[in-house]
Every structure is written in structure tokens, then in C-alpha cells.
Design a protein around this motif. Sequence first.
Motif, PDB file in Angstrom:
ATOM      1  N   LEU A   4       0.683  -1.082  -0.075  1.00  0.00           N
ATOM      2  CA  LEU A   4      -0.070  -0.035   0.113  1.00  0.00           C
ATOM      3  C   LEU A   4       0.768   1.400   0.374  1.00  0.00           C
ATOM      4  O   LEU A   4       0.522   2.387  -0.759  1.00  0.00           O
ATOM      5  CB  LEU A   4      -0.900   0.060   1.313  1.00  0.00           C
ATOM      6  CG  LEU A   4      -2.039  -0.949   0.984  1.00  0.00           C
ATOM      7  CD1 LEU A   4      -2.837  -1.020   2.507  1.00  0.00           C
ATOM      8  CD2 LEU A   4      -3.458  -0.371   0.247  1.00  0.00           C
ATOM      9  N   ASP A   5       2.011   1.368   0.940  1.00  0.00           N
ATOM     10  CA  ASP A   5       2.843   2.445   0.707  1.00  0.00           C
ATOM     11  C   ASP A   5       3.544   2.681  -0.631  1.00  0.00           C
ATOM     12  O   ASP A   5       3.510   3.757  -0.943  1.00  0.00           O
ATOM     13  CB  ASP A   5       4.089   2.091   1.793  1.00  0.00           C
ATOM     14  CG  ASP A   5       3.697   2.742   3.002  1.00  0.00           C
ATOM     15  OD1 ASP A   5       2.801   3.604   3.252  1.00  0.00           O
ATOM     16  OD2 ASP A   5       4.163   2.093   4.272  1.00  0.00           O
ATOM     17  N   SER A   6       3.669   1.569  -1.345  1.00  0.00           N
ATOM     18  CA  SER A   6       4.268   1.622  -2.807  1.00  0.00           C
ATOM     19  C   SER A   6       3.196   2.300  -3.645  1.00  0.00           C
ATOM     20  O   SER A   6       3.598   3.283  -4.511  1.00  0.00           O
ATOM     21  CB  SER A   6       4.674   0.263  -3.317  1.00  0.00           C
ATOM     22  OG  SER A   6       4.974   0.326  -4.496  1.00  0.00           O
ATOM     23  N   ILE A   7       1.925   2.001  -3.495  1.00  0.00           N
ATOM     24  CA  ILE A   7       0.839   2.539  -4.111  1.00  0.00           C
ATOM     25  C   ILE A   7       0.642   4.214  -3.796  1.00  0.00           C
ATOM     26  O   ILE A   7       0.409   5.022  -4.578  1.00  0.00           O
ATOM     27  CB  ILE A   7      -0.466   1.850  -4.004  1.00  0.00           C
ATOM     28  CG1 ILE A   7      -0.608   0.382  -4.504  1.00  0.00           C
ATOM     29  CG2 ILE A   7      -1.712   2.446  -4.617  1.00  0.00           C
ATOM     30  CD1 ILE A   7      -1.616  -0.585  -3.970  1.00  0.00           C
ATOM     31  N   ALA A   8       0.595   4.283  -2.590  1.00  0.00           N
ATOM     32  CA  ALA A   8       0.466   5.812  -2.290  1.00  0.00           C
ATOM     33  C   ALA A   8       1.833   6.705  -2.758  1.00  0.00           C
ATOM     34  O   ALA A   8       1.713   7.789  -3.058  1.00  0.00           O
ATOM     35  CB  ALA A   8       0.480   5.782  -0.789  1.00  0.00           C
ATOM     36  N   ASP A   9       2.907   5.948  -2.728  1.00  0.00           N
ATOM     37  CA  ASP A   9       4.131   6.618  -3.163  1.00  0.00           C
ATOM     38  C   ASP A   9       3.880   7.217  -4.685  1.00  0.00           C
ATOM     39  O   ASP A   9       4.015   8.216  -5.328  1.00  0.00           O
ATOM     40  CB  ASP A   9       5.362   5.708  -3.042  1.00  0.00           C
ATOM     41  CG  ASP A   9       6.413   6.628  -3.687  1.00  0.00           C
ATOM     42  OD1 ASP A   9       6.968   7.718  -3.047  1.00  0.00           O
ATOM     43  OD2 ASP A   9       7.186   6.115  -4.747  1.00  0.00           O
ATOM     44  N   ARG A  10       3.351   6.293  -5.565  1.00  0.00           N
ATOM     45  CA  ARG A  10       2.950   6.235  -6.871  1.00  0.00           C
ATOM     46  C   ARG A  10       2.033   7.467  -7.111  1.00  0.00           C
ATOM     47  O   ARG A  10       2.054   8.292  -8.079  1.00  0.00           O
ATOM     48  CB  ARG A  10       2.479   5.123  -7.702  1.00  0.00           C
ATOM     49  CG  ARG A  10       3.439   4.008  -7.952  1.00  0.00           C
ATOM     50  CD  ARG A  10       2.961   2.881  -8.489  1.00  0.00           C
ATOM     51  NE  ARG A  10       2.320   2.979  -9.674  1.00  0.00           N
ATOM     52  CZ  ARG A  10       1.325   2.217 -10.347  1.00  0.00           C
ATOM     53  NH1 ARG A  10       1.038   1.200  -9.664  1.00  0.00           N
ATOM     54  NH2 ARG A  10       1.076   2.410 -11.493  1.00  0.00           N
ATOM     55  N   ILE A  11       1.007   7.619  -6.137  1.00  0.00           N
ATOM     56  CA  ILE A  11      -0.017   8.454  -6.399  1.00  0.00           C
ATOM     57  C   ILE A  11       0.621   9.939  -6.006  1.00  0.00           C
ATOM     58  O   ILE A  11       0.450  10.995  -6.672  1.00  0.00           O
ATOM     59  CB  ILE A  11      -1.297   8.167  -5.078  1.00  0.00           C
ATOM     60  CG1 ILE A  11      -2.056   7.004  -5.628  1.00  0.00           C
ATOM     61  CG2 ILE A  11      -2.127   9.592  -5.067  1.00  0.00           C
ATOM     62  CD1 ILE A  11      -3.011   6.511  -4.578  1.00  0.00           C
ATOM     63  N   HIS A  12       1.489  10.241  -4.786  1.00  0.00           N
ATOM     64  CA  HIS A  12       2.009  11.049  -4.567  1.00  0.00           C
ATOM     65  C   HIS A  12       3.084  11.673  -5.574  1.00  0.00           C
ATOM     66  O   HIS A  12       3.287  12.910  -6.041  1.00  0.00           O
ATOM     67  CB  HIS A  12       3.236  10.986  -3.428  1.00  0.00           C
ATOM     68  CG  HIS A  12       2.036  10.760  -2.129  1.00  0.00           C
ATOM     69  ND1 HIS A  12       2.657   9.739  -1.238  1.00  0.00           N
ATOM     70  CD2 HIS A  12       1.196  11.185  -1.745  1.00  0.00           C
ATOM     71  CE1 HIS A  12       1.872   9.918  -0.185  1.00  0.00           C
ATOM     72  NE2 HIS A  12       0.689  10.680  -0.530  1.00  0.00           N
ATOM     73  N   ARG A  13       3.886  10.936  -6.523  1.00  0.00           N
ATOM     74  CA  ARG A  13       4.356  11.020  -7.741  1.00  0.00           C
ATOM     75  C   ARG A  13       3.696  11.449  -8.906  1.00  0.00           C
ATOM     76  O   ARG A  13       4.462  11.611 -10.146  1.00  0.00           O
ATOM     77  CB  ARG A  13       5.498  10.062  -7.956  1.00  0.00           C
ATOM     78  CG  ARG A  13       6.648   9.932  -6.568  1.00  0.00           C
ATOM     79  CD  ARG A  13       7.621   9.236  -7.063  1.00  0.00           C
ATOM     80  NE  ARG A  13       7.218   7.491  -7.162  1.00  0.00           N
ATOM     81  CZ  ARG A  13       7.041   7.034  -8.010  1.00  0.00           C
ATOM     82  NH1 ARG A  13       7.337   7.565  -9.144  1.00  0.00           N
ATOM     83  NH2 ARG A  13       6.932   5.917  -7.936  1.00  0.00           N
ATOM     84  N   ASP A  14       2.382  11.393  -8.779  1.00  0.00           N
ATOM     85  CA  ASP A  14       1.247  11.757  -9.874  1.00  0.00           C
ATOM     86  C   ASP A  14       1.526  10.562 -10.895  1.00  0.00           C
ATOM     87  O   ASP A  14       1.297  10.784 -12.252  1.00  0.00           O
ATOM     88  CB  ASP A  14       1.582  12.877 -10.588  1.00  0.00           C
ATOM     89  CG  ASP A  14       1.099  13.993  -9.459  1.00  0.00           C
ATOM     90  OD1 ASP A  14      -0.046  13.872  -8.943  1.00  0.00           O
ATOM     91  OD2 ASP A  14       1.624  15.065  -9.476  1.00  0.00           O
TER      92      ASP A  14
END
Length: 468
Positions: free
Chosen positions: A306-316
Motif C-alpha cells: 500500500l505504501d508503494s501505491i501511495a508513493d505512486r499517487i504522490h508522484r502523480d
Amino acid sequence: MLKKGMMAVALALLAAGAVAQKRQVMLDKVVAVVGGSSILYSEVDEYARQLTEQRRQEGYTSDRDPMNEALEALMTQKLLYNQAQIDSVQINQADIAAHVEEQVQQMVDTEGSIPLLEAKHHMAIFNIREMMRRRYEEQAYANSMQNEVTGKVSVIPGEVERFYKSISKDSLPTVADQYVYAQITKFPKSMTAAKQRTRERLLDMRERVITGKAKFENLARMYSQDPGTMMRGGEMDPSPLAGLDPSFAAALENMRPGQISEVVESQFGFHIIQLLDKRGQLYHFRHILLRPVYTTEELGETLNVLDSIADRIHRDSITFERAALLHSDDATSKMNGGIVSNHDILERFNAFDAKLTVTRFLKEDFAHFNALDDYNALSKLKPGEVSGAFLTQDILGNQLGKIVKLVEIIPTHTASLNEDYLRLEDMALADKKERIFKEWLGKKIDGMYVFITPEFRDGEFENKHWVK
């Protein structure tokens, strides 16, 4: 349900009963009779004290004399109880017995031993049990009787609108801050292994019961994860199969009294079931519920995903909505960009029509459907921000990981028909139920024997029919 003050009567009297008995020589005399039930001065006095203390803790006062208010609440309960006897209203005696045992055990734990409890209340333990049984039973009959009167009351949109227009602007309720948010959920990849561990635990319990090494009800009290039945040894009220989970019902249907099922998987988790009795279409049974439990490593792996998914969202590199569609395990929200619906509100109002979907959450709503972890994460975000991964449970109590996005905060505002229809509908329904109940109560008071001693006859009663 009874009004707030009436609902507290039974619990207040349970605590007050022993005190009232100690003061009986000085205080007790009959101050009112309703039907075949008398009310003692000590009961009124102790309940009035309870009302005063409750209001002090809640930070408000009443203009009414607490003694008169307490007496009216008690008379209302006695009338409901007597009418329930006349109408042959049914209650669940097993549920009352379970409540009594739970309360007695809490009292014993508080005092330290049964002798200390008996010494404090100046009565034997069986007398304490009997006193509480009578209190709970009377309250159960009163609740059931009131439900007979108001349980089927409903309101239509026109009534809600008229109710809204009848309230002065100054009296309209204020709706606190509301949150609109989206989520992406993940169950651990090791769910299959966790389920197998859960099955093996239940199979071991089943073997212990069958070989006589343990009693089913004792294992249920120690290990079952169903809070509604664990204190009762896993025992459920007699139920028709139609009201049960399909897998659970299918297993139960083919069982014989005394038989213990194989492990059954339902939407709630895993069970073993013991059929106690079958009468007509009603099945009386016990069960033990367990849910899969994961290791620290398994849960940590889920958070990493989930943190990996959140990181991708933060990086657009992906939108939250697209990530929810592709990765979320929540079938309800993933098709709607992850937007969460308030299931508790929807269920409470039977509002499953798409146009009534509720996506706004008050702070207390999070507590109602076991989502305080969501609120704690959202309270640290600004609109548009996405949280880090955290562990939580779904509405059924299953462990999972989650990230959330705060979509919008609707500021505190005065309730309006367009923005807060379901909450106003709830108010309109409560108002209608209260009016119908008061009308019914007035007629029943007129037709039932009521005696009030002179010292209380001049008191202020909401229902003027009491003084004849």
C-alpha cells in the motif's frame, strides 16, 4: 425504543436497588400504583438521583423537579409492562438471563468476591440475581410493548418537508463538520494460509468437545470472536434459516440436535456450530466464530504494498481513482473512485437507492461502523492529501491494510432539506413516533388503574392524564 430517560430506568434501578433496600425502613412507602404494579418512594428517590447525576455529567439541567420526572418515567414503564402482560407480548428470557449473569459477574469482579458483594448489598447472591432479573424483565416487556406501538411507524417525503418547515430557523439542528473520503484496501496475500490456520484451530476445538475434553460453551466464552454471543457460551436466539448467512444456514439445516458441524465459512469468518434444538422453522444453536489472524510479517508486507501505491499517487504516476479500481479489495468503493459510502447511515434508514447514497461522515459516524482508524488518518490530512498505509479492520472485523484520501470537508452548518435529508428524516420519524406514543399512552392511562399519593399529585407531569 424508549425515550432516553426511560431507557435508563432499568440500569439505574439495578444500581439503586440495594441502596433503596438499605433505606427502606426510613423511606419506603408506596407513592403510586399503575395497573398491578406499585412504585416505592425509594425507587423514585434513587432514580431521581441518577437523573441528576447523569445530567450533571452531560452538562445540562432540566426545569422539572427530578422527583416528578423520575416518578413519571417509572409510571410509564409500569404501564407499558402491564399492557404487555395484557397483550401477551413476547420477550426473550434467555437474553435476560445472559444479561443478569453478565451484570452479576461484573459486580463480583468489582467487589472482589461473592461474600463481599453480598455484604455490600445486605442480601444473598440469589436475591441479587432475582432482583436484577425482575428489573431486566420488566424493562424488556416495556421496550417490546413500545416497539409494538411505534415499530411500524414510517414517514414519507412530504412529512419530512412539513416537519422541516415547522421548525423555526433558530431550532434547526447544527450539523458538525463532515468528511468525504476515498480508500484503497488490501487484505494480506497470505489470506489462504491464515484461513487454513483458523480452520485448524476450530477443528482442534471440535475434537476437544467431541472427545469430552472441553465443553462447547466454555470454548465459546474463551475464544469466540462474536461479541454478541460469546458471554452466552455462543448461544444464539432461536432463528429461522432465512435470517442467517446462506453457508451457515445450509450447514445448520442438515444437523441433528446435539451434533457439532464441520468448519463452516461465512461472510463473518469461520464457525463450528452445535445444534441445540429445532422447533418448527426455528433453530436453536451455539457457535464459535474465529477470523483469520496474520503474522507481523504478513501484515507488514501488506503495508509495504500500500505504501508503494501511495508513493505512486504522490508522484502523480497514477491517480487515486485509477489505483482504487486496479488495486483495492473493497468491491463497494473501488468502482466509484474509492469513495466510501456511509453503510451505517444507509442501513439505518434503509436508503439503498442510488440517489440517496451517503458519502458524508460525522465524527461519530466513524465510531458507529468501526472506522475510527480512518478518522485518525483523515484528521491529519488536508483536502486532496493521501495518507500513508495503516492497519485496521473492516466492518465484519477482518484485518486489512488501507490508505485513505481526504476528498472534502463540509463545514459545520445549519441542517437543510437538500443537504441533510436523511438526518432530517430521522428527526421527523422520531417526532412522529413520539406523538403517536403519547396519544396511545394517554388512552391507556385513561383505561388503566392509576393511583398517585397526594404529595405527588400536584407535581408537573408531561402527560396530564396521570392525575385523574
